[in-house]
Design a protein around this motif. Sequence first.
Motif, PDB file in Angstrom:
ATOM      1  N   VAL A   1       0.958  -0.987  -0.421  1.00 36.28           N
ATOM      2  CA  VAL A   1      -0.058   0.591   0.118  1.00 36.28           C
ATOM      3  C   VAL A   1       0.784   0.890   0.161  1.00 36.28           C
ATOM      4  O   VAL A   1       2.030   0.974   0.320  1.00 36.28           O
ATOM      5  CB  VAL A   1      -0.872   0.156   1.319  1.00 36.28           C
ATOM      6  N   ARG A   2       0.191   2.305  -0.815  1.00 36.95           N
ATOM      7  CA  ARG A   2       1.443   3.764  -0.467  1.00 36.95           C
ATOM      8  C   ARG A   2       1.629   4.468   0.423  1.00 36.95           C
ATOM      9  O   ARG A   2       1.809   5.088   0.850  1.00 36.95           O
ATOM     10  CB  ARG A   2       1.027   4.567  -2.058  1.00 36.95           C
ATOM     11  N   ARG A   3       0.294   4.036   1.226  1.00 38.54           N
ATOM     12  CA  ARG A   3       0.287   4.565   2.979  1.00 38.54           C
ATOM     13  C   ARG A   3       1.496   4.071   3.249  1.00 38.54           C
ATOM     14  O   ARG A   3       2.658   4.996   4.102  1.00 38.54           O
ATOM     15  CB  ARG A   3      -0.791   3.757   3.361  1.00 38.54           C
ATOM     16  N   TYR A   4       2.507   3.678   3.342  1.00 34.26           N
ATOM     17  CA  TYR A   4       3.583   2.837   4.037  1.00 34.26           C
ATOM     18  C   TYR A   4       4.303   3.518   3.239  1.00 34.26           C
ATOM     19  O   TYR A   4       6.327   2.932   3.501  1.00 34.26           O
ATOM     20  CB  TYR A   4       3.232   1.238   4.803  1.00 34.26           C
ATOM     21  N   TYR A   5       4.889   2.737   1.581  1.00 36.02           N
ATOM     22  CA  TYR A   5       5.402   2.744   0.738  1.00 36.02           C
ATOM     23  C   TYR A   5       5.415   3.559  -0.219  1.00 36.02           C
ATOM     24  O   TYR A   5       4.261   3.003  -1.328  1.00 36.02           O
ATOM     25  CB  TYR A   5       6.100   1.418   0.834  1.00 36.02           C
ATOM     26  N   ASN A   6       5.282   5.089  -0.643  1.00 40.70           N
ATOM     27  CA  ASN A   6       4.888   5.642  -1.640  1.00 40.70           C
ATOM     28  C   ASN A   6       4.763   5.822  -2.868  1.00 40.70           C
ATOM     29  O   ASN A   6       6.400   6.921  -3.350  1.00 40.70           O
ATOM     30  CB  ASN A   6       4.268   7.035  -1.206  1.00 40.70           C
ATOM     31  N   ILE A   7       5.369   4.889  -3.675  1.00 40.33           N
ATOM     32  CA  ILE A   7       5.778   4.646  -4.959  1.00 40.33           C
ATOM     33  C   ILE A   7       4.363   4.566  -6.263  1.00 40.33           C
ATOM     34  O   ILE A   7       3.565   3.182  -5.461  1.00 40.33           O
ATOM     35  CB  ILE A   7       7.025   3.302  -5.170  1.00 40.33           C
ATOM     36  N   GLU A   8       4.097   4.449  -7.258  1.00 42.30           N
ATOM     37  CA  GLU A   8       3.332   4.036  -9.075  1.00 42.30           C
ATOM     38  C   GLU A   8       3.752   2.576  -8.593  1.00 42.30           C
ATOM     39  O   GLU A   8       2.363   2.229  -9.134  1.00 42.30           O
ATOM     40  CB  GLU A   8       3.407   5.550  -8.779  1.00 42.30           C
ATOM     41  N   ARG A   9       3.864   1.960  -7.977  1.00 42.78           N
ATOM     42  CA  ARG A   9       4.585   0.447  -8.242  1.00 42.78           C
ATOM     43  C   ARG A   9       3.404  -0.056  -7.127  1.00 42.78           C
ATOM     44  O   ARG A   9       2.491  -0.918  -7.770  1.00 42.78           O
ATOM     45  CB  ARG A   9       5.611  -0.334  -8.151  1.00 42.78           C
ATOM     46  N   ASN A  10       2.955   0.704  -6.097  1.00 41.41           N
ATOM     47  CA  ASN A  10       1.968  -0.143  -5.069  1.00 41.41           C
ATOM     48  C   ASN A  10       0.978   0.412  -5.481  1.00 41.41           C
ATOM     49  O   ASN A  10       0.051   1.669  -6.647  1.00 41.41           O
ATOM     50  CB  ASN A  10       3.103   0.336  -3.907  1.00 41.41           C
ATOM     51  N   ILE A  11      -0.252   0.394  -3.937  1.00 44.35           N
ATOM     52  CA  ILE A  11      -1.388   0.856  -4.788  1.00 44.35           C
ATOM     53  C   ILE A  11      -2.050   1.508  -3.634  1.00 44.35           C
ATOM     54  O   ILE A  11      -1.996   1.901  -2.134  1.00 44.35           O
ATOM     55  CB  ILE A  11      -2.209  -0.226  -5.010  1.00 44.35           C
ATOM     56  N   SER A  12      -2.846   2.690  -4.113  1.00 43.03           N
ATOM     57  CA  SER A  12      -3.282   4.373  -2.961  1.00 43.03           C
ATOM     58  C   SER A  12      -4.889   3.651  -2.868  1.00 43.03           C
ATOM     59  O   SER A  12      -5.298   2.742  -3.271  1.00 43.03           O
ATOM     60  CB  SER A  12      -3.284   4.947  -3.947  1.00 43.03           C
ATOM     61  N   ASP A  13      -5.125   4.602  -1.730  1.00 45.30           N
ATOM     62  CA  ASP A  13      -5.691   4.075  -0.533  1.00 45.30           C
ATOM     63  C   ASP A  13      -7.249   3.846  -1.868  1.00 45.30           C
ATOM     64  O   ASP A  13      -8.135   3.709  -1.860  1.00 45.30           O
ATOM     65  CB  ASP A  13      -6.848   5.024   0.441  1.00 45.30           C
ATOM     66  N   GLU A  14      -7.470   4.824  -3.034  1.00 49.58           N
ATOM     67  CA  GLU A  14      -8.751   5.324  -3.637  1.00 49.58           C
ATOM     68  C   GLU A  14      -8.436   3.883  -4.228  1.00 49.58           C
ATOM     69  O   GLU A  14      -9.640   2.893  -4.858  1.00 49.58           O
ATOM     70  CB  GLU A  14      -8.289   6.309  -5.103  1.00 49.58           C
ATOM     71  N   GLN A  15      -7.669   2.949  -5.335  1.00 50.78           N
ATOM     72  CA  GLN A  15      -7.337   2.053  -6.266  1.00 50.78           C
ATOM     73  C   GLN A  15      -7.501   0.684  -4.931  1.00 50.78           C
ATOM     74  O   GLN A  15      -8.655   0.045  -5.738  1.00 50.78           O
ATOM     75  CB  GLN A  15      -6.009   1.981  -6.299  1.00 50.78           C
ATOM     76  N   ILE A  16      -7.443   1.092  -3.601  1.00 53.24           N
ATOM     77  CA  ILE A  16      -7.983   0.600  -2.401  1.00 53.24           C
ATOM     78  C   ILE A  16      -9.117  -0.191  -3.137  1.00 53.24           C
ATOM     79  O   ILE A  16      -9.918  -1.196  -3.121  1.00 53.24           O
ATOM     80  CB  ILE A  16      -7.470  -0.203  -1.505  1.00 53.24           C
ATOM     81  N   ARG A  17      -9.592   0.730  -3.024  1.00 54.43           N
ATOM     82  CA  ARG A  17     -11.545   1.060  -3.247  1.00 54.43           C
ATOM     83  C   ARG A  17     -11.895   0.364  -4.122  1.00 54.43           C
ATOM     84  O   ARG A  17     -13.335  -0.058  -4.034  1.00 54.43           O
ATOM     85  CB  ARG A  17     -12.071   2.608  -2.523  1.00 54.43           C
ATOM     86  N   MET A  18     -11.178   0.732  -5.037  1.00 61.24           N
ATOM     87  CA  MET A  18     -11.971   0.768  -6.637  1.00 61.24           C
ATOM     88  C   MET A  18     -11.827  -1.288  -6.496  1.00 61.24           C
ATOM     89  O   MET A  18     -12.957  -1.560  -7.234  1.00 61.24           O
ATOM     90  CB  MET A  18     -10.982   0.913  -7.803  1.00 61.24           C
ATOM     91  N   VAL A  19     -10.337  -1.699  -5.912  1.00 57.64           N
ATOM     92  CA  VAL A  19     -11.051  -2.910  -5.691  1.00 57.64           C
ATOM     93  C   VAL A  19     -11.577  -3.570  -4.948  1.00 57.64           C
ATOM     94  O   VAL A  19     -12.263  -4.980  -5.826  1.00 57.64           O
ATOM     95  CB  VAL A  19      -9.533  -3.909  -5.904  1.00 57.64           C
ATOM     96  N   GLY A  20     -12.196  -3.214  -4.215  1.00 59.96           N
ATOM     97  CA  GLY A  20     -13.103  -3.904  -3.502  1.00 59.96           C
ATOM     98  C   GLY A  20     -13.975  -3.201  -3.517  1.00 59.96           C
ATOM     99  O   GLY A  20     -14.689  -4.670  -3.646  1.00 59.96           O
ATOM    100  N   GLU A  21     -14.758  -1.922  -4.567  1.00 63.34           N
ATOM    101  CA  GLU A  21     -16.051  -1.918  -4.606  1.00 63.34           C
ATOM    102  C   GLU A  21     -16.915  -3.040  -5.981  1.00 63.34           C
ATOM    103  O   GLU A  21     -17.266  -3.198  -6.675  1.00 63.34           O
ATOM    104  CB  GLU A  21     -16.144  -0.632  -5.668  1.00 63.34           C
ATOM    105  N   ARG A  22     -16.040  -3.572  -6.245  1.00 66.87           N
ATOM    106  CA  ARG A  22     -15.585  -4.730  -7.660  1.00 66.87           C
ATOM    107  C   ARG A  22     -15.072  -6.611  -7.191  1.00 66.87           C
ATOM    108  O   ARG A  22     -15.664  -7.066  -7.647  1.00 66.87           O
ATOM    109  CB  ARG A  22     -15.045  -5.004  -8.869  1.00 66.87           C
TER     110      ARG A  22
END
Length: 344
Positions: free
Chosen positions: A210-231
């Motif tokens: 998660v980018r919250r703990y390792y902020n690189i674009e290879r990892n995923i943001s909170d918004e992206q996590i929510r997008m996966v969760g919604e699906r």
Amino acid sequence: MNESIERRIERLQTGGIIDMHFDLPMDLYEKRGRRDVVETEFLPEFQAGNISVLGAAIYIEDRYLPQNGLRIALDQIARLYAETAASQRFAICKTYREVQAAQEMGRIGFVITMEGVEPLGTDLNQLRVFYELGVRAIGLTHARTNSAGHGGIFAATGSSTEGLTAFGREVVQECEALGVIIDLAHINPAGFEEILLITTKPPIVSHTNVRRYYNIERNISDEQIRMVGERGGVIGVNSILVSPREEESTLDHYIEHIEHIAELIGIDGVGIGFDFFAFIFRQWPESRQKELAAKFTKPHFIPDLTNHSHARNLTRRLIERGFSDADIEKIMRGNWLRIFKELL
Ligand SMILES: [Zn+2]
């Protein structure tokens, strides 16, 4: 107390652990002159960790591209089949039913995945061939740009802001039509969003942090996590990018990545994608290790979560941190099994 924890670990481990990202085929290719590599070099660790299913990832290193991507991908798959055929301990699984059958027979199931579509070149027909060979999850890119799209880089900003290419969109649509799981690991943020726009089935992120703990674009943001969760998708937590700092690369911090995803989208959205890489890294000369660090980032291996025999350490720590049995089972296998059942 101690004894009851041991029994609890044993009970939870017995159902098996599913790790959706392991670079086994590339290692088998490098050792192609040898036989029984999986059985002699990996099986003891798989058994010690009660590994039941592995995502076996086809990956082509830069030095083989562009000419040899297809040939080496085929060789990697060939070695995996040859090793599987020569042993009673493994099975290549193309369907949920085959995953179940492997478990019933006490065999470790390999679900073949592809990390970067370089082997396809720009030919959609090759996708059909790899599907027939058993590839059941595909991530369009690694960190580099290819014919399908652009990878997320190992920095907080600076990845391409472009989405997929026309070929990338065709690959995604054909994957959905064939029954190949779309893996969002590594793709840049624009590609990530576009894939979700043009698909309907649950996506996975086989191995990420998660980018919250390792902020690189290879990892995923909170918004992206929510997008996966919604699906209804599942995110496999990676063991090698838990922190940019070595001293924070710990088992507890690995679990904090799990907790963060669970807080955002619920426990049903978290799985394991260990991405154990130390065994390959340590085979490399120092010059190549430095090259990797310069190109991507220096991997920080978690001392007590470096190979599959350490899966038990994770189970123990999840128990100690208060996770329920039901939640641990979902993280270890249940969520991936749900994805297999729904999509394979
Ligand atoms: Zn990867």
